[in-house]
Design an enzyme around this catalytic site. Structure first.
Site, PDB file in Angstrom:
ATOM      1  N   LEU A  75       0.878  -1.165   0.000  1.00  0.00           N
ATOM      2  CA  LEU A  75       0.000   0.000   0.000  1.00  0.00           C
ATOM      3  C   LEU A  75       0.914   1.212   0.000  1.00  0.00           C
ATOM      4  CD1 LEU A  75      -2.735  -0.924   2.680  1.00  0.00           C
ATOM      5  CD2 LEU A  75      -2.989  -0.954   0.201  1.00  0.00           C
ATOM      6  N   ASP A  76       0.529   2.259  -0.712  1.00  0.00           N
ATOM      7  CA  ASP A  76       1.369   3.455  -0.775  1.00  0.00           C
ATOM      8  C   ASP A  76       1.579   4.060   0.613  1.00  0.00           C
ATOM      9  OD1 ASP A  76       1.469   3.203  -3.488  1.00  0.00           O
ATOM     10  OD2 ASP A  76       0.038   4.809  -3.911  1.00  0.00           O
ATOM     11  N   TYR A  77       2.656   4.824   0.718  1.00  0.00           N
ATOM     12  CA  TYR A  77       3.015   5.517   1.954  1.00  0.00           C
ATOM     13  C   TYR A  77       1.829   6.259   2.568  1.00  0.00           C
ATOM     14  CZ  TYR A  77       5.384   9.143   4.794  1.00  0.00           C
ATOM     15  OH  TYR A  77       5.754   9.985   5.804  1.00  0.00           O
ATOM     16  N   ALA A  78       1.058   6.950   1.740  1.00  0.00           N
ATOM     17  CA  ALA A  78      -0.024   7.796   2.251  1.00  0.00           C
ATOM     18  C   ALA A  78      -1.362   7.068   2.365  1.00  0.00           C
ATOM     19  CB  ALA A  78      -0.192   9.018   1.345  1.00  0.00           C
ATOM     20  N   THR A  79      -1.457   5.857   1.829  1.00  0.00           N
ATOM     21  CA  THR A  79      -2.727   5.117   1.824  1.00  0.00           C
ATOM     22  C   THR A  79      -2.964   4.442   3.170  1.00  0.00           C
ATOM     23  OG1 THR A  79      -2.470   4.710  -0.545  1.00  0.00           O
ATOM     24  CG2 THR A  79      -4.040   3.321   0.629  1.00  0.00           C
TER      25      THR A  79
END
Length: 290
Positions: free
Chosen positions: A137-141
């Protein structure tokens, strides 16, 4: 900083048929969670089998001792203290809530991978290993993240993702008027990519015109796929500082992209696992309770 070596040892249980090391070894070692990572350490000659240098052509029959020796740089006695919310856990796997603003894995100190051992119960199964995330999952997700707790679980869960047998649902807050539903198939990094969307609710916004709560179903797993796809139809995700439109960048409240659910057949119990992670409060502040 000082040069050191990470040494991990694994004893192979009895096997019914021989298997190539590059297949068997995925997830056996905590620092080698993926097939590509395993190929790299084999190429660098960091793995031995019964003391002999191993390669991608090495076969495992059962009973061997596999050793990984990786030169590493370490810092003095640093330990990450980071509490994670565990949604589901058994002897084979666990699903946790990933907060925004932290990497799933990588070379950094503060990662989900480094925080997992202190938040999960060690498996009592023979091939237990350091728990590892099996997707990104992306850093900000934010949202639900699947991890494996044994070598065989990590391998089988990786295979489920490769075979597209894990159903994923995301929710995002998108900017601008958009169709009630649709499919986006624009390639990403010259590879086929497909995302389906459905608008669940829309509200008027003084700053953005329209904000939508969009239910997202990615059929492929390209890097930043949902963010790129939604930006490509002029409906970027709120808070996306990379793919958002100039003048519409929201700072300080993170990316409004949430991994809401995962559904798959448990590779060991054959049970249907369907896990959800409720929408963050910042979503319900815009749209109310759904």
């Amino acid at each position: 900083m000082q040069e050191n070596k990470t040494v991990e040892t694994h004893i192979v249980p009895p096997l019914s048929i021989p298997i190539r090391l590059q297949e068997y070894g995925v997830g056996v070692f905590s620092s080698v969670p993926t097939k590509s990572a395993l190929k790299k350490v084999l190429k660098k000659k960091f793995i031995t089998v019964n003391g002999a240098m191993a390669s991608t052509g090495t076969y495992i029959n059962g009973g061997e001792t596999i050793t990984l020796i990786v030169p590493t740089e370490i810092t003095a006695n640093k330990k990450l203290i980071f509490e994670l919310r565990v949604i589901y856990e058994d002897e084979h796997l666990a699903l946790i809530h990933k907060p925004g603003g932290i990497l799933v894995s990588g070379n950094g100190f503060k990662t989900i991978a480094h925080a997992l051992p202190q938040n999960l119960q060690p498996s009592t199964l023979p091939n237990t290993t350091k728990p590892q995330p099996v997707h990104r999952l992306d850093y900000a997700t934010t949202g639900v993240l699947l991890t494996g707790k044994t070598g065989s679980a990590i391998r089988k869960l990786n295979q489920l993702f490769e075979d597209k047998k894990v159903q994923k649902v995301y929710y995002a807050v998108t900017i601008g008027e958009m169709p009630p539903y649709g499919k986006i198939t624009s390639p990403i990094d010259d590879k086929n990519a497909e995302s389906h969307f459905e608008v669940v609710q829309s509200v008027a916004s003084e700053k953005y015109g329209t904000l939508n709560l969009a239910k997202l179903d990615p059929k492929t797993g390209r890097r930043h796929q949902l963010r790129k796809h939604l930006a490509s139809i002029s409906n970027p995700i709120l808070g996306d500082q990379t793919y958002g439109r100039e003048g519409f960048i929201l700072k300080g409240k993170g990316l409004y992209l949430h991994a809401y659910s995962l559904e798959f057949i448990h590779p060991f119990t054959a049970e249907k696992i369907s896990i959800t992670d409720d929408l963050p409060k910042r979503f319900t502040k815009i749209f109310g309770m759904l």
